[in-house]
Design a protein around this motif. Structure first.
Motif, mmCIF file in Angstrom:
data_model
loop_
_atom_site.group_PDB
_atom_site.id
_atom_site.type_symbol
_atom_site.label_atom_id
_atom_site.label_comp_id
_atom_site.label_asym_id
_atom_site.label_seq_id
_atom_site.Cartn_x
_atom_site.Cartn_y
_atom_site.Cartn_z
ATOM 1 N N ILE A 50 11.677 -82.456 87.099
ATOM 2 C CA ILE A 50 11.564 -81.137 86.462
ATOM 3 C C ILE A 50 10.098 -80.737 86.368
ATOM 4 N N ARG A 51 9.231 -81.654 85.933
ATOM 5 C CA ARG A 51 7.799 -81.364 85.808
ATOM 6 C C ARG A 51 7.162 -81.099 87.175
ATOM 7 N N GLN A 54 8.064 -77.770 88.670
ATOM 8 C CA GLN A 54 7.390 -76.696 87.940
ATOM 9 C C GLN A 54 5.911 -76.652 88.310
ATOM 10 N N GLU A 55 5.242 -77.814 88.327
ATOM 11 C CA GLU A 55 3.805 -77.854 88.610
ATOM 12 C C GLU A 55 3.483 -77.476 90.051
ATOM 13 N N GLY A 58 6.314 -73.918 90.839
ATOM 14 C CA GLY A 58 6.635 -72.901 89.855
ATOM 15 C C GLY A 58 8.132 -72.671 89.741
ATOM 16 N N LEU A 59 8.912 -73.735 89.938
ATOM 17 C CA LEU A 59 10.359 -73.624 90.020
ATOM 18 C C LEU A 59 11.041 -74.483 88.962
ATOM 19 N N SER A 60 11.980 -73.895 88.236
ATOM 20 C CA SER A 60 12.776 -74.639 87.257
ATOM 21 C C SER A 60 14.014 -75.185 87.944
ATOM 22 N N ALA A 88 18.764 -75.090 91.572
ATOM 23 C CA ALA A 88 17.909 -74.040 91.012
ATOM 24 C C ALA A 88 18.588 -72.703 91.254
#
Length: 134
Positions: A50-51, A54-55, A58-60, A88
């Protein structure tokens, strides 16, 4: 020898797999990979994915089942690579922070990409398993 867990996320949308090309620096610069990264020692593997998504993009994402695991050694460190299916919302844009490009690739086209050695094993698993059906 040190040991580290590293993760990869297998994201499939419309029957195609998300792969990203690393920027031209570091040991796997210019090679393709399934996004992911090294586990921080206080994180679960799911939290790492998840991290990292995102890092780096830029995607959850939501993390699903484990589909591949293998060990490899790089620079005196034993890595335990674990690849999970992730999901996603439909993607229209990605922030490329450590990659130079991304592509959506059909399963049968994955072998034509120059993957990092550790991720080549994931491709073999996807090609030979039910998980490869998306």
């Amino acid at each position: 020898m040190q040991e580290r867990v590293t993760t990869a996320g297998i994201l499939v949308q419309d029957g195609k797999y998300l792969v990203a090309k690393r920027e031209e620096k570091g040991s796997i610069g210019g090679l393709w990979e399934f996004p992911g990264g090294k586990n921080r020692y206080t994180e679960t593997e799911e939290e790492t994915l998840i991290r990292e998504f995102q890092e780096e993009l830029g995607l959850s994402v939501s993390v699903g089942p484990l589909v591949h695991a293998h060990d490899f050694i790089n620079k005196d460190t034993l890595y335990h690579l674990k690849a999970y299916l992730v999901s996603a919302p439909p993607i229209s844009h990605l922030d490329l922070l450590v990659h130079s490009e991304f592509r959506w690739v059909a399963l049968h086209d994955l072998p034509s990409y120059d993957f990092a050695p550790s991720d080549q094993e994931i491709v073999k698993t996807l090609l030979s398993s039910e998980h490869g059906q998306g």
